[in-house]
Design an enzyme around this catalytic site. Structure first.
Site, PDB file in Angstrom:
ATOM      1  N   ASP A 242       0.851  14.017   2.612  1.00 44.99           N
ATOM      2  CA  ASP A 242       0.689  12.563   2.508  1.00 44.99           C
ATOM      3  C   ASP A 242       1.490  12.042   1.318  1.00 44.99           C
ATOM      4  O   ASP A 242       1.025  12.058   0.186  1.00 44.99           O
ATOM      5  CB  ASP A 242      -0.798  12.205   2.340  1.00 44.99           C
ATOM      6  CG  ASP A 242      -1.011  10.691   2.219  1.00 44.99           C
ATOM      7  OD1 ASP A 242      -0.054   9.939   2.493  1.00 44.99           O
ATOM      8  OD2 ASP A 242      -2.133  10.293   1.872  1.00 44.99           O
ATOM      9  N   LYS A 249       3.351   7.179  -3.144  1.00 40.09           N
ATOM     10  CA  LYS A 249       2.435   7.562  -4.221  1.00 40.09           C
ATOM     11  C   LYS A 249       3.227   7.765  -5.518  1.00 40.09           C
ATOM     12  O   LYS A 249       4.427   8.044  -5.474  1.00 40.09           O
ATOM     13  CB  LYS A 249       1.726   8.865  -3.859  1.00 40.09           C
ATOM     14  CG  LYS A 249       0.697   8.728  -2.742  1.00 40.09           C
ATOM     15  CD  LYS A 249      -0.007  10.047  -2.489  1.00 40.09           C
ATOM     16  CE  LYS A 249      -0.982   9.960  -1.322  1.00 40.09           C
ATOM     17  NZ  LYS A 249      -2.150   9.112  -1.605  1.00 40.09           N
ATOM     18  N   ASP A 319      -0.090   3.923   2.834  1.00 40.36           N
ATOM     19  CA  ASP A 319      -0.826   5.071   2.285  1.00 40.36           C
ATOM     20  C   ASP A 319      -2.250   5.138   2.841  1.00 40.36           C
ATOM     21  O   ASP A 319      -2.953   6.123   2.646  1.00 40.36           O
ATOM     22  CB  ASP A 319      -0.839   4.988   0.752  1.00 40.36           C
ATOM     23  CG  ASP A 319      -1.147   6.338   0.104  1.00 40.36           C
ATOM     24  OD1 ASP A 319      -1.127   7.361   0.836  1.00 40.36           O
ATOM     25  OD2 ASP A 319      -1.398   6.361  -1.111  1.00 40.36           O
ATOM     26  N   GLU A 321      -3.183   5.841   5.722  1.00 37.39           N
ATOM     27  CA  GLU A 321      -2.761   6.381   7.028  1.00 37.39           C
ATOM     28  C   GLU A 321      -3.873   7.152   7.721  1.00 37.39           C
ATOM     29  O   GLU A 321      -3.885   7.251   8.947  1.00 37.39           O
ATOM     30  CB  GLU A 321      -1.527   7.288   6.840  1.00 37.39           C
ATOM     31  CG  GLU A 321      -1.813   8.737   6.420  1.00 37.39           C
ATOM     32  CD  GLU A 321      -2.470   8.884   5.045  1.00 37.39           C
ATOM     33  OE1 GLU A 321      -2.401   7.923   4.261  1.00 37.39           O
ATOM     34  OE2 GLU A 321      -3.056   9.946   4.771  1.00 37.39           O
ATOM     35  N   ARG A 323      -7.054   6.591   8.187  1.00 37.69           N
ATOM     36  CA  ARG A 323      -7.886   5.801   9.104  1.00 37.69           C
ATOM     37  C   ARG A 323      -7.163   5.483  10.401  1.00 37.69           C
ATOM     38  O   ARG A 323      -7.788   5.306  11.436  1.00 37.69           O
ATOM     39  CB  ARG A 323      -8.378   4.534   8.367  1.00 37.69           C
ATOM     40  CG  ARG A 323      -7.307   3.583   7.990  1.00 37.69           C
ATOM     41  CD  ARG A 323      -7.765   2.595   6.910  1.00 37.69           C
ATOM     42  NE  ARG A 323      -7.877   3.230   5.589  1.00 37.69           N
ATOM     43  CZ  ARG A 323      -8.231   2.596   4.482  1.00 37.69           C
ATOM     44  NH1 ARG A 323      -8.563   1.319   4.521  1.00 37.69           N
ATOM     45  NH2 ARG A 323      -8.307   3.226   3.327  1.00 37.69           N
TER      46      ARG A 323
HETATM   47  N1  BES Z   1      -5.313  11.027   1.269  1.00 38.02           N
HETATM   48  C1  BES Z   1      -5.483   9.833   0.508  1.00 38.02           C
HETATM   49  C2  BES Z   1      -6.816   9.791  -0.216  1.00 38.02           C
HETATM   50  C3  BES Z   1      -7.002  10.764  -1.331  1.00 38.02           C
HETATM   51  C4  BES Z   1      -6.824  10.340  -2.630  1.00 38.02           C
HETATM   52  C5  BES Z   1      -7.406  12.050  -1.109  1.00 38.02           C
HETATM   53  C6  BES Z   1      -7.029  11.225  -3.666  1.00 38.02           C
HETATM   54  C7  BES Z   1      -7.602  12.936  -2.132  1.00 38.02           C
HETATM   55  C8  BES Z   1      -7.426  12.517  -3.416  1.00 38.02           C
HETATM   56  C9  BES Z   1      -5.390   8.618   1.415  1.00 38.02           C
HETATM   57  O1  BES Z   1      -4.542   8.716   2.490  1.00 38.02           O
HETATM   58  C10 BES Z   1      -4.946   7.488   0.553  1.00 38.02           C
HETATM   59  O2  BES Z   1      -3.845   7.529   0.135  1.00 38.02           O
HETATM   60  N2  BES Z   1      -5.830   6.548   0.327  1.00 38.02           N
HETATM   61  C11 BES Z   1      -5.558   5.416  -0.461  1.00 38.02           C
HETATM   62  C12 BES Z   1      -6.038   4.202   0.307  1.00 38.02           C
HETATM   63  C13 BES Z   1      -5.601   2.913  -0.263  1.00 38.02           C
HETATM   64  C14 BES Z   1      -4.104   2.732  -0.058  1.00 38.02           C
HETATM   65  C15 BES Z   1      -6.346   1.822   0.460  1.00 38.02           C
HETATM   66  C16 BES Z   1      -6.319   5.526  -1.781  1.00 38.02           C
HETATM   67  O3  BES Z   1      -7.469   5.944  -1.771  1.00 38.02           O
HETATM   68  O4  BES Z   1      -5.734   5.230  -2.808  1.00 38.02           O
HETATM   69 ZN    ZN Z   2      -4.141  10.632   3.175  1.00 37.56          ZN
HETATM   70 ZN    ZN Z   3      -2.533   8.103   2.051  1.00 35.18          ZN
END
Ligand code: BES
Ligand code: ZN
Ligand code: ZN
Length: 470
Positions: A242, A249, A319, A321, A323
């Protein structure tokens, strides 16, 4: 780790409560208090050794405590390069947890296998453990608990290994292959979808087509109870890398990108253990697997896509993704597979870590019976969960003038809005949602049976929840 029946092991572990420490440990133990996890190793004249581990004043019914006590034995013997030992768990059994032996076997396994590292020299040694005479449990139950414990340990370790695997070694195709390979010895039916047949899944493909490594969707069916139409659907997020996509990120967050398929790994581990122990239950896993990358076929913020269910989704953040791929996975589970209740599980939000840290999985659930069953299962496994609220005001946060729904809420309660987005696709099927972003991956360990990095959580709880006929 193997459970063996040979006698005459040179080393033995015993457990002492704080209350009994003076009675059970005499000379040479002036300073030993039998505090929780306090250890004392004693050589005997004939070059055999005895390891005492304190149970302090802890409640020996507690599943987490039992797993820790088991793990501590492996850790202490391991430090002394001892890998074969006898375990006298009578003190633990007296604590009255009817599944204590199984939990003990799980704890041993989780501590006995370090991470699979890619160092050219690997010195993981196999442990052999023999139980000294077990009293107070019927021999049938002893056999069952050891078998279940070994199966579960193997499942958790599979999930751990997959999550730890570097992204370049676990492309979507490799992950799909590893799952097929792992399930080969079971009765689980595996359907692998790839290529054009995925095109109708617009939300999954919005993410999946961002990479030259193509996406896969696996459907795993275990039919352990032909007498009922009830099917539990388990939908697990399988993002093998990801990057965040165009909402890239930061370098710091990119460090953890390979572990974003912990949800998928957990549902595969669960169905393996259910099949191997012939659980009387019907379970279908839906596992969307892909990467989230930057390319000229990536989706972009502002795009409107159409999900497999026909719902239009405005993309606010690439990011978010997980959901999206779970949304289409959910539609497969309820519409195609006719699941009568559904669970989705994912390393979904950073906010769940802010709210609950690394030891509690965040839960959303819209059905009291289901939640109560789940709580009971977590008491058997010793894994921790915390249910979060949701209401109309949270649902409103997902509204947009551009489409039926958007893939991002507001700046607050990100775990709740992420869960509610997925719930939309469960339609009216009883639903439970697990956000394991905090619990699937650790930078430091909290319990004796954990290794740094992947944990394999929460395979044990999912198994206990579904394996109702002990
Ligand atoms: N895979 C990440 C969530 C994540 C963050 C997992 C830290 C493990 C450790 C997910 O796809 C993500 O990037 N979520 C974002 C959502 C936001 C853009 C609404 C997040 O939590 O920052
Ligand atoms: Zn993710
Ligand atoms: Zn993500």
């Amino acid at each position: 780790m193997q459970i063996v029946s040979e006698q005459n092991m040179k080393y033995i572990v015993r457990y002492v409560t704080k209350e009994n420490v003076k009675k059970e440990c005499s000379s040479g133990f002036e300073f030993y208090q039998g505090e929780y996890l306090e250890e004392q190793f004693l050589w005997r004249d004939d070059k055999t050794g005895i390891l005492y581990i304190g149970t302090g004043e802890e409640n020996l019914k507690d599943a987490n405590i039992i797993k820790e006590l088991a793990a501590k034995a492996c850790r202490e013997f391991g430090k002394r390069k001892i890998h074969d030992f006898q375990a006298d768990i009578s003190t633990i059994l007296q604590g009255g947890n009817s599944e204590a032996l199984k939990l003990y076997v799980i704890g041993l396994q989780l501590a006995s296998q370090g991470i699979k590292s890619y160092k050219s020299k690997n010195d993981n040694k196999e442990y052999h453990v023999q139980f000294s005479k077990i009293q107070g449990i019927a021999s049938e139950s002893i056999k069952r608990q050891i078998k279940e414990g070994l199966c579960l340990g193997k499942s958790v370790l599979f999930a751990r290994d997959m999550v730890n695997m570097p992204g370049n070694m676990l492309r979507p195709e490799n992950f799909a292959d590893s799952i097929c390979e792992f399930l080969k010895e079971t009765s689980v039916e595996v359907e692998v979808r790839s290529g054009e047949e995925l095109n109708k899944m617009g939300a999954f493909m919005a993410v999946g087509s961002s990479s030259k490594f193509p996406p896969y969707l696996l459907i795993l069916r275990y039919k352990g109870d032909p007498d009922t139409e009830e099917i539990t659907g388990l939908v697990g997020k399988g993002i093998t890398s990801d990057t965040g996509g165009y909402c890239l990120k930061s370098s710091k967050s990119l460090v953890g990108i390979k572990g974003d398929m912990g949800g998928a790994a957990a549902v595969v581990g669960t169905i393996y253990a259910l099949a191997m122990t012939e659980a009387k239950v019907n379970v279908t896993c839906v596992v969307p697997i892909c990467e989230n990358r930057i390319s000229d076929s990536s989706y972009l913020p502002g795009d409107v896509i159409t999900s497999y269910s026909g719902t239009t989704i405005e993309i606010k953040n690439t990011d978010a993704e997980g959901r999206l791929i779970l949304a289409d996975g959910m539609t497969v589970a309820v519409k195609e597979e006719k699941a009568t209740r559904v669970l989705d599980i994912a390393t979904l939000t950073g906010s769940v870590v802010g709210a609950l840290g690394f030891t509690y999985t965040g839960v959303l659930c819209d059905n009291e019976t289901l939640w109560n069953e789940f709580v009971q299962a977590s008491q058997v496994s010793g894994e921790k969960f915390w249910r979060l609220p949701f209401d109309k005001e949270h649902e409103k946060m997902l509204e947009t003038p551009m489409a039926d729904i958007k893939n991002l809420g507001e700046d607050v309660c990100g775990t709740i809005t992420a869960g509610l987005f997925i719930r939309h696709f469960a339609e009216n099927t009883p639903w439970i949602h697990l956000d394991i972003a905090g619990t699937a991956w650790l930078d430091k360990t909290y319990y004796e049976y954990q290794e740094k990095f992947a944990t394999g959580a929460p395979v044990e709880t999912l198994y206990e929840w579904l394996h109702v006929n002990h």
